[in-house]
Motif scaffolding. Structure first.
Motif, PDB file in Angstrom:
ATOM      1  N   PRO A  21      32.230  36.702  32.061  1.00  0.00           N
ATOM      2  CA  PRO A  21      33.484  36.826  31.307  1.00  0.00           C
ATOM      3  C   PRO A  21      34.347  37.995  31.804  1.00  0.00           C
ATOM      4  CG  PRO A  21      31.684  36.368  29.805  1.00  0.00           C
ATOM      5  CD  PRO A  21      31.070  36.639  31.150  1.00  0.00           C
ATOM      6  N   ALA A  22      33.718  39.138  32.079  1.00  0.00           N
ATOM      7  CA  ALA A  22      34.474  40.287  32.574  1.00  0.00           C
ATOM      8  C   ALA A  22      35.045  40.000  33.959  1.00  0.00           C
ATOM      9  CB  ALA A  22      33.577  41.519  32.622  1.00  0.00           C
ATOM     10  N   LEU A  23      34.267  39.317  34.795  1.00  0.00           N
ATOM     11  CA  LEU A  23      34.731  38.963  36.134  1.00  0.00           C
ATOM     12  C   LEU A  23      35.918  38.020  36.072  1.00  0.00           C
ATOM     13  CD1 LEU A  23      34.472  38.898  39.216  1.00  0.00           C
ATOM     14  CD2 LEU A  23      32.733  37.111  38.956  1.00  0.00           C
ATOM     15  N   LYS A  24      35.832  37.007  35.219  1.00  0.00           N
ATOM     16  CA  LYS A  24      36.936  36.042  35.107  1.00  0.00           C
ATOM     17  C   LYS A  24      38.204  36.713  34.606  1.00  0.00           C
ATOM     18  CE  LYS A  24      38.180  31.418  33.516  1.00  0.00           C
ATOM     19  NZ  LYS A  24      39.566  31.794  33.167  1.00  0.00           N
ATOM     20  N   ASP A  28      41.591  36.706  36.745  1.00  0.00           N
ATOM     21  CA  ASP A  28      42.796  36.105  36.171  1.00  0.00           C
ATOM     22  C   ASP A  28      43.961  37.090  36.167  1.00  0.00           C
ATOM     23  OD1 ASP A  28      41.560  33.696  35.739  1.00  0.00           O
ATOM     24  OD2 ASP A  28      41.132  34.050  33.616  1.00  0.00           O
ATOM     25  N   THR A  29      43.643  38.368  35.958  1.00  0.00           N
ATOM     26  CA  THR A  29      44.683  39.388  35.916  1.00  0.00           C
ATOM     27  C   THR A  29      45.152  39.789  37.312  1.00  0.00           C
ATOM     28  OG1 THR A  29      43.832  40.300  33.846  1.00  0.00           O
ATOM     29  CG2 THR A  29      45.222  41.747  35.175  1.00  0.00           C
ATOM     30  N   ASN A  30      44.207  39.952  38.217  1.00  0.00           N
ATOM     31  CA  ASN A  30      44.538  40.483  39.537  1.00  0.00           C
ATOM     32  C   ASN A  30      44.764  39.422  40.605  1.00  0.00           C
ATOM     33  OD1 ASN A  30      44.067  43.642  39.378  1.00  0.00           O
ATOM     34  ND2 ASN A  30      42.492  42.664  38.129  1.00  0.00           N
ATOM     35  N   HIS A  31      44.238  38.219  40.387  1.00  0.00           N
ATOM     36  CA  HIS A  31      44.427  37.119  41.332  1.00  0.00           C
ATOM     37  C   HIS A  31      44.689  35.832  40.556  1.00  0.00           C
ATOM     38  CE1 HIS A  31      43.133  39.514  44.838  1.00  0.00           C
ATOM     39  NE2 HIS A  31      42.332  40.102  43.959  1.00  0.00           N
ATOM     40  N   PRO A  32      45.810  35.794  39.833  1.00  0.00           N
ATOM     41  CA  PRO A  32      46.102  34.633  38.992  1.00  0.00           C
ATOM     42  C   PRO A  32      46.175  33.342  39.793  1.00  0.00           C
ATOM     43  CG  PRO A  32      48.054  36.032  39.277  1.00  0.00           C
ATOM     44  CD  PRO A  32      46.880  36.797  39.812  1.00  0.00           C
ATOM     45  N   GLY A  33      45.562  32.293  39.224  1.00  0.00           N
ATOM     46  CA  GLY A  33      45.569  30.994  39.872  1.00  0.00           C
ATOM     47  C   GLY A  33      44.387  30.743  40.773  1.00  0.00           C
ATOM     48  N   LEU A  34      43.622  31.763  41.075  1.00  0.00           N
ATOM     49  CA  LEU A  34      42.469  31.582  41.953  1.00  0.00           C
ATOM     50  C   LEU A  34      41.386  30.765  41.273  1.00  0.00           C
ATOM     51  CD1 LEU A  34      40.980  32.299  44.633  1.00  0.00           C
ATOM     52  CD2 LEU A  34      40.049  34.304  43.449  1.00  0.00           C
ATOM     53  N   MET A  99      38.050  37.437  53.577  1.00  0.00           N
ATOM     54  CA  MET A  99      37.949  38.310  52.415  1.00  0.00           C
ATOM     55  C   MET A  99      39.033  37.933  51.406  1.00  0.00           C
ATOM     56  SD  MET A  99      35.369  40.359  53.011  1.00  0.00           S
ATOM     57  CE  MET A  99      34.575  38.921  53.793  1.00  0.00           C
ATOM     58  N   ILE A 100      38.675  37.816  50.131  1.00  0.00           N
ATOM     59  CA  ILE A 100      39.601  37.328  49.114  1.00  0.00           C
ATOM     60  C   ILE A 100      40.009  38.400  48.118  1.00  0.00           C
ATOM     61  CG2 ILE A 100      39.878  35.674  47.208  1.00  0.00           C
ATOM     62  CD1 ILE A 100      37.966  33.813  48.764  1.00  0.00           C
ATOM     63  N   ALA A 101      39.059  39.167  47.610  1.00  0.00           N
ATOM     64  CA  ALA A 101      39.394  40.151  46.579  1.00  0.00           C
ATOM     65  C   ALA A 101      38.391  41.288  46.597  1.00  0.00           C
ATOM     66  CB  ALA A 101      39.401  39.492  45.196  1.00  0.00           C
ATOM     67  N   TYR A 102      38.889  42.497  46.327  1.00  0.00           N
ATOM     68  CA  TYR A 102      38.025  43.672  46.225  1.00  0.00           C
ATOM     69  C   TYR A 102      38.343  44.400  44.929  1.00  0.00           C
ATOM     70  CZ  TYR A 102      36.572  48.515  46.721  1.00  0.00           C
ATOM     71  OH  TYR A 102      36.031  49.753  46.484  1.00  0.00           O
ATOM     72  N   ASP A 105      37.089  49.134  40.488  1.00  0.00           N
ATOM     73  CA  ASP A 105      36.880  49.532  39.090  1.00  0.00           C
ATOM     74  C   ASP A 105      35.450  49.205  38.662  1.00  0.00           C
ATOM     75  OD1 ASP A 105      36.947  50.090  36.424  1.00  0.00           O
ATOM     76  OD2 ASP A 105      38.589  48.719  35.935  1.00  0.00           O
ATOM     77  N   LYS A 106      34.619  50.231  38.520  1.00  0.00           N
ATOM     78  CA  LYS A 106      33.218  50.024  38.172  1.00  0.00           C
ATOM     79  C   LYS A 106      33.020  49.619  36.714  1.00  0.00           C
ATOM     80  CE  LYS A 106      31.593  53.170  41.762  1.00  0.00           C
ATOM     81  NZ  LYS A 106      30.817  54.390  42.080  1.00  0.00           N
ATOM     82  N   GLU A 107      34.087  49.674  35.919  1.00  0.00           N
ATOM     83  CA  GLU A 107      33.989  49.252  34.520  1.00  0.00           C
ATOM     84  C   GLU A 107      33.855  47.738  34.394  1.00  0.00           C
ATOM     85  OE1 GLU A 107      33.773  51.288  31.854  1.00  0.00           O
ATOM     86  OE2 GLU A 107      33.689  52.899  33.352  1.00  0.00           O
TER      87      GLU A 107
END
Length: 356
Positions: A21-24, A28-34, A99-102, A105-107
């Motif tokens: 859930p945290a990953l999604k 969704d916030t940083n790579h919308p539509g992925l 590479m797609i996303a990095y 944020d360790k939270e």
């Protein structure tokens, strides 16, 4: 990413180390539509270091990587390092996943992580996986492996934007000290020969090393081979840096030496990386000859590199043993972690006398 070792997986809603859930929410916030739907993930077993998962949304699949659980070396398991290296190599002759996303944020997941494309290919790990292809194909695959390593070492790191990626000067000396520190910090037992090998290495560091990109753990199961027996992607860049590339070649050969010796000890050992023992696979002399031919570099003083490779692999293995004993590993296959460390130290001492 498939192989007899790396696809023995167990599907769970949120595997340890991965909060879906945290990953999604972050994607969704940083790579919308992925992501098109709910996420599911599978821990891919077989890795002894960074954690790798197959991630999917019902229509697309990716690979996600994060550091192992528990305490790790301060300079190890750098997700940004992996991501930046693979990203920089895109467009060179070295095949890498996109590479797609990095995420720094360790939270989000409790550690940094990155997302990359899923590449269809086979990371051959065991002899029984390669031998059914026949000796001719096994030979061609090993030839392509060496050629890919040469291509990596010939990349102009300044030209691909990696000029500030590492400090090539003093690399070998730092490596000797680093793996000494790793052995000390992971100590669970007495290891005769460790101090002697360290002292020999420290006293014989070459002063004329040629800088280049170092993968850090180059071997056949870190290269996904396509159906045409050509490399589809080089993976697992967690120890990549700038330094002396000959350490890559030496480590690859040390894996091969260790496999042969362990096979002579116990042919029933199922945990050993024995793919290099498949019929047709290039032997050490052939690999060195091909590397020299393709790279134009003579391997004078290569005994030091073999000794350092043994010391490095011993340090890595002892670190895995330490994490396993402290219940900081996920998946199976850790029961015999570190069993070959005494052998590696012995091999390292012997190797220092070779290739003068």
């Amino acid at each position: 990413m498939t192989s007899a070792e790396k696809t023995q997986t167990a599907q769970v809603s949120s595997p340890a180390g991965l909060d879906l859930p945290a990953l999604k929410s972050w994607l969704d916030t940083n790579h919308p539509g992925l992501v098109a739907g709910d996420l599911s993930a599978t821990l891919i077993t077989g890795g002894k270091s960074n954690l790798t998962y197959l991630l999917g949304d019902g229509s697309s699949e990716w690979i996600i990587r994060r550091p192992p659980l528990g305490n790790v070396m301060a300079t190890a398991h750098d997700m940004r390092r992996e991501y930046d290296m693979a990203h920089a190599l895109a467009g060179t002759e070295v095949p890498v996943p996109q590479m797609i996303a990095y995420c720094a944020d360790k939270e989000v997941l409790g550690a940094e992580f990155y997302l990359m494309e899923k590449v269809n290919g086979v990371p051959y790990r065991y002899k029984q996986e390669l031998e059914p292809l026949g000796a001719r194909r096994a030979r061609e695959i090993s030839i392509e492996l060496v050629r890919t390593l040469v291509k990596l070492h010939q990349v102009d790191f300044e030209a691909v934007g990696l000029g500030g990626f590492g400090r090539p000067q003093g690399y070998l000396e730092r490596q000797v000290k680093r793996w000494k520190t790793q052995m000390e910090n992971s100590k669970t037992r007495e290891l005769p020969g460790a101090d002697e090998l360290y002292e020999l290495l420290a006293a014989n560091v070459p002063q004329d090393s040629v800088p280049g990109i170092v993968h850090g753990d180059f071997r056949l199961d870190n290269v996904l081979m396509g159906p045409d027996d050509k490399p589809a992607a080089v993976i697992d860049w967690e120890m990549a840096t700038l330094g002396d590339p000959l350490l890559d070649l030496a480590l690859m050969l040390v894996y091969q030496r260790r496999a042969k010796i362990v096979a002579d000890w116990d042919s029933t050992n199922k945990d050993e990386l024995d793919v290099t023992l498949a019929e047709g696979y290039l032997d050490e002399e052939e690999i060195i000859s091909l590397y020299e031919q393709e790279s134009g570099r003579k391997l004078t003083g290569f005994g030091f590199y073999l000794g350092l490779a043994c010391f490095k692999l011993a340090g890595i293995s002892e670190g895995v043993r330490f994490r396993h004993l402290n219940r900081q590993t996920l998946g199976e296959g850790f029961e015999n972690a570190g069993y070959a460390v005494p052998l590696l130290l012995e091999l390292g001492l012997d190797a220092m006398k070779e290739y003068k």
